[in-house]
Scaffold this active site. Structure first.
Site, PDB file in Angstrom:
ATOM      1  CB  CYS A   1      -0.947   0.006   1.188  1.00  0.00           C
ATOM      2  SG  CYS A   1      -2.087  -1.377   1.177  1.00  0.00           S
TER       3      CYS A   1
ATOM      4  CG  HIS B   1      -3.188   3.469   2.710  1.00  0.00           C
ATOM      5  ND1 HIS B   1      -3.583   3.243   1.415  1.00  0.00           N
ATOM      6  CD2 HIS B   1      -3.307   2.266   3.353  1.00  0.00           C
ATOM      7  CE1 HIS B   1      -3.914   1.969   1.279  1.00  0.00           C
ATOM      8  NE2 HIS B   1      -3.759   1.358   2.435  1.00  0.00           N
TER       9      HIS B   1
ATOM     10  CG  ASN C   1      -6.636  -0.897   1.306  1.00  0.00           C
ATOM     11  OD1 ASN C   1      -5.959  -0.353   0.429  1.00  0.00           O
ATOM     12  ND2 ASN C   1      -6.113  -1.452   2.373  1.00  0.00           N
TER      13      ASN C   1
HETATM   14  O1  UT7 Z   1      -3.665  -1.689   3.908  1.00  0.00           O
HETATM   15  C1  UT7 Z   1      -3.557  -2.627   4.910  1.00  0.00           C
HETATM   16  C2  UT7 Z   1      -4.603  -3.742   4.751  1.00  0.00           C
HETATM   17  N1  UT7 Z   1      -5.123  -4.147   6.004  1.00  0.00           N
HETATM   18  C3  UT7 Z   1      -6.070  -3.470   6.660  1.00  0.00           C
HETATM   19  O2  UT7 Z   1      -6.521  -2.438   6.245  1.00  0.00           O
HETATM   20  C4  UT7 Z   1      -6.557  -4.060   7.960  1.00  0.00           C
HETATM   21  C5  UT7 Z   1      -6.546  -3.090   9.102  1.00  0.00           C
HETATM   22  N2  UT7 Z   1      -7.471  -3.552  10.115  1.00  0.00           N
HETATM   23  C6  UT7 Z   1      -8.775  -3.247  10.056  1.00  0.00           C
HETATM   24  O3  UT7 Z   1      -9.205  -2.477   9.240  1.00  0.00           O
HETATM   25  C7  UT7 Z   1      -9.676  -3.849  11.107  1.00  0.00           C
HETATM   26  O4  UT7 Z   1      -8.908  -4.577  12.046  1.00  0.00           O
HETATM   27  C8  UT7 Z   1     -10.745  -4.782  10.450  1.00  0.00           C
HETATM   28  C9  UT7 Z   1     -11.763  -3.937   9.719  1.00  0.00           C
HETATM   29  C10 UT7 Z   1     -10.095  -5.773   9.506  1.00  0.00           C
HETATM   30  C11 UT7 Z   1     -11.480  -5.566  11.550  1.00  0.00           C
HETATM   31  O5  UT7 Z   1     -12.025  -4.710  12.516  1.00  0.00           O
HETATM   32  P1  UT7 Z   1     -11.913  -5.112  14.068  1.00  0.00           P
HETATM   33  O6  UT7 Z   1     -12.672  -4.092  14.813  1.00  0.00           O
HETATM   34  O7  UT7 Z   1     -10.445  -5.237  14.366  1.00  0.00           O
HETATM   35  O8  UT7 Z   1     -12.687  -6.506  14.123  1.00  0.00           O
HETATM   36  P2  UT7 Z   1     -12.145  -7.937  14.534  1.00  0.00           P
HETATM   37  O9  UT7 Z   1     -11.150  -8.439  13.568  1.00  0.00           O
HETATM   38  O10 UT7 Z   1     -11.760  -7.899  15.958  1.00  0.00           O
HETATM   39  O11 UT7 Z   1     -13.462  -8.826  14.362  1.00  0.00           O
HETATM   40  C12 UT7 Z   1     -14.565  -8.674  15.194  1.00  0.00           C
HETATM   41  C13 UT7 Z   1     -15.645  -9.669  14.818  1.00  0.00           C
HETATM   42  C14 UT7 Z   1     -15.171 -11.133  14.786  1.00  0.00           C
HETATM   43  O12 UT7 Z   1     -16.193 -11.909  15.347  1.00  0.00           O
HETATM   44  P3  UT7 Z   1     -16.105 -12.413  16.877  1.00  0.00           P
HETATM   45  O13 UT7 Z   1     -14.852 -13.251  16.931  1.00  0.00           O
HETATM   46  O14 UT7 Z   1     -16.047 -11.192  17.720  1.00  0.00           O
HETATM   47  O15 UT7 Z   1     -17.379 -13.203  17.033  1.00  0.00           O
HETATM   48  C15 UT7 Z   1     -15.096 -11.436  13.296  1.00  0.00           C
HETATM   49  O16 UT7 Z   1     -15.330 -12.800  13.035  1.00  0.00           O
HETATM   50  O17 UT7 Z   1     -16.173  -9.399  13.513  1.00  0.00           O
HETATM   51  C16 UT7 Z   1     -16.208 -10.606  12.743  1.00  0.00           C
HETATM   52  N3  UT7 Z   1     -16.039 -10.271  11.328  1.00  0.00           N
HETATM   53  C17 UT7 Z   1     -17.059  -9.953  10.525  1.00  0.00           C
HETATM   54  N4  UT7 Z   1     -18.383  -9.900  10.713  1.00  0.00           N
HETATM   55  C18 UT7 Z   1     -19.159  -9.532   9.679  1.00  0.00           C
HETATM   56  C19 UT7 Z   1     -14.875 -10.153  10.643  1.00  0.00           C
HETATM   57  N5  UT7 Z   1     -15.139  -9.774   9.371  1.00  0.00           N
HETATM   58  C20 UT7 Z   1     -16.481  -9.638   9.269  1.00  0.00           C
HETATM   59  C21 UT7 Z   1     -17.352  -9.275   8.231  1.00  0.00           C
HETATM   60  N6  UT7 Z   1     -18.670  -9.230   8.465  1.00  0.00           N
HETATM   61  N7  UT7 Z   1     -16.906  -8.938   7.007  1.00  0.00           N
END
Ligand code: UT7
Length: 329
Positions: A114, A256, A286
């Protein structure tokens, strides 16, 4: 180094097809509510069958050349940032050169995930310092969706396809718009936190074997989030301090475009109010290396960036890689 790096023109392009969160709901266990609150993303552009990074890059390049008032034949160098090249060989820079109908120029691909656009811009600055007569096309184009695992809801909702481009030349000290400075960094010890591991020499393709999850984007979201905010804020402060400035001197912040929460957190850490922060992640998702030049180009077209504005552009990506660029319009 006394060269001044003049921005002759910016351009961008995104494929026609738009995939909304509602479209994703139909084949992934997700919801518009989850995607919107966690990321701020509402829709993303997706390529048509057979459309590759160089096709998106070509449109962005034409757009940037038109704004610069230059013809493709005026170019001396092409630097192409992507982690989703058309092919391994030839490079996307060479493919784009052919599509632009020119030949003979210096052509190279740059891969910094990125952060690719900023690394490509720094490469362009080096080329211009060595060749003051050069006219450099910097393109960042990604078909991120070619490396997305559509069965992994934690990654597939985040990405989109797009391209941005800039034309740079050397110029006089007083001339604008110009690149004031760029600072870059990386930490390979954190590479495992954001990967596409398959398809390189470490995990090569094997004839007749199915590809596994490691051939697609994988990351530890929370770790990436934390490092992204920390590094984008820190390098921005360092770059501004080097020029005797503070964030009060920044008219527009364009980080970004990975996730609205990351953009917002960087703005807060830098104490830049939301009205001075530009984001289009809602409409693009993204787009990796393309995100920053697309956002700059859009902000120019929309009149968000005005003559005289100072624009700060921090970035962060796999590697980990990061950087900040300061532009004077
Ligand atoms: O350019 C670099 C590329 N990478 C990125 O941009 C990633 C940077 N990180 C992020 O943007 C965030 O960490 C995310 C958006 C990926 C995730 O947000 P979060 O607040 O850190 O959520 P999490 O990973 O802690 O997930 C929370 C819950 C999980 O369920 P449980 O375990 O709490 O029951 C996931 O299974 O959300 C669930 N989950 C979803 N639910 C619905 C994960 N993806 C999804 C989804 N839809 N698409």
């Amino acid at each position: 180094m006394n060269t001044n790096f003049i921005l002759r023109g910016f351009g961008h392009h995104a494929p026609e097809r738009v995939m909304t969160n509602a479209d994703l709901e139909r084949f992934v266990d997700t919801s518009d509510e989850w995607i919107t609150t966690r990321t701020g993303i509402k829709e993303r552009h997706i390529v048509a069958e057979g459309e590759a990074s160089s096709d998106l890059g070509l449109e962005a390049a034409r757009n940037a050349l038109a704004k610069a008032g230059l013809a493709a034949s005026d170019l001396t160098h092409i630097v192409f940032a992507t982690f989703t090249p058309d092919f391994i060989i030839p490079s996307s820079a060479c493919v784009l050169q052919e599509k632009l109908g020119i030949s003979g120029q210096f052509c190279v691909d740059v891969q910094a995930a990125c952060s690719g656009f900023l690394y490509a811009m720094e490469t362009a600055r080096g080329l211009l310092a060595l060749n003051p007569q050069a006219k450099v096309l910097v393109v960042a184009a990604e078909v991120v969706t070619s490396r997305v695992n559509w069965e992994d809801r934690s990654t597939c909702v985040l990405f989109g396809d797009a391209a941005g481009a800039a034309v740079l030349t050397a110029g006089d000290a007083a001339e604008t718009p110009r690149v004031v400075d760029i600072m870059l960094g990386a930490d390979g010890s954190l590479g495992e936190l954001l990967t596409v591991r398959g398809g390189g020499s470490a995990i090569p393709y094997k004839l007749g074997e199915a590809v596994g999850e490691e051939y697609f984007v994988q990351f530890q979201g929370r770790e990436v989030f934390k490092h992204a905010v920390r590094h984008m804020s820190a390098i921005s402060q360092t770059l501004l301090a080097k020029h005797g400035m503070t964030t009060a001197d920044v008219d527009v912040l364009i980080p970004h475009q990975a996730n609205w929460r990351i953009i917002d957190a960087v703005g807060r850490k830098l104490e830049i109010p939301q009205e001075r922060v530009f984001a289009n992640v809602e409409r693009y998702g993204n787009t990796s290396a393309a995100s920053v030049p697309v956002a700059i180009s859009e902000a120019l077209d929309m009149g968000v960036i005005k003559p005289g504005n100072r624009v700060l552009v921090p970035t962060f990506g796999g590697g980990f890689t990061w950087g900040a660029m300061l532009l004077q319009f």
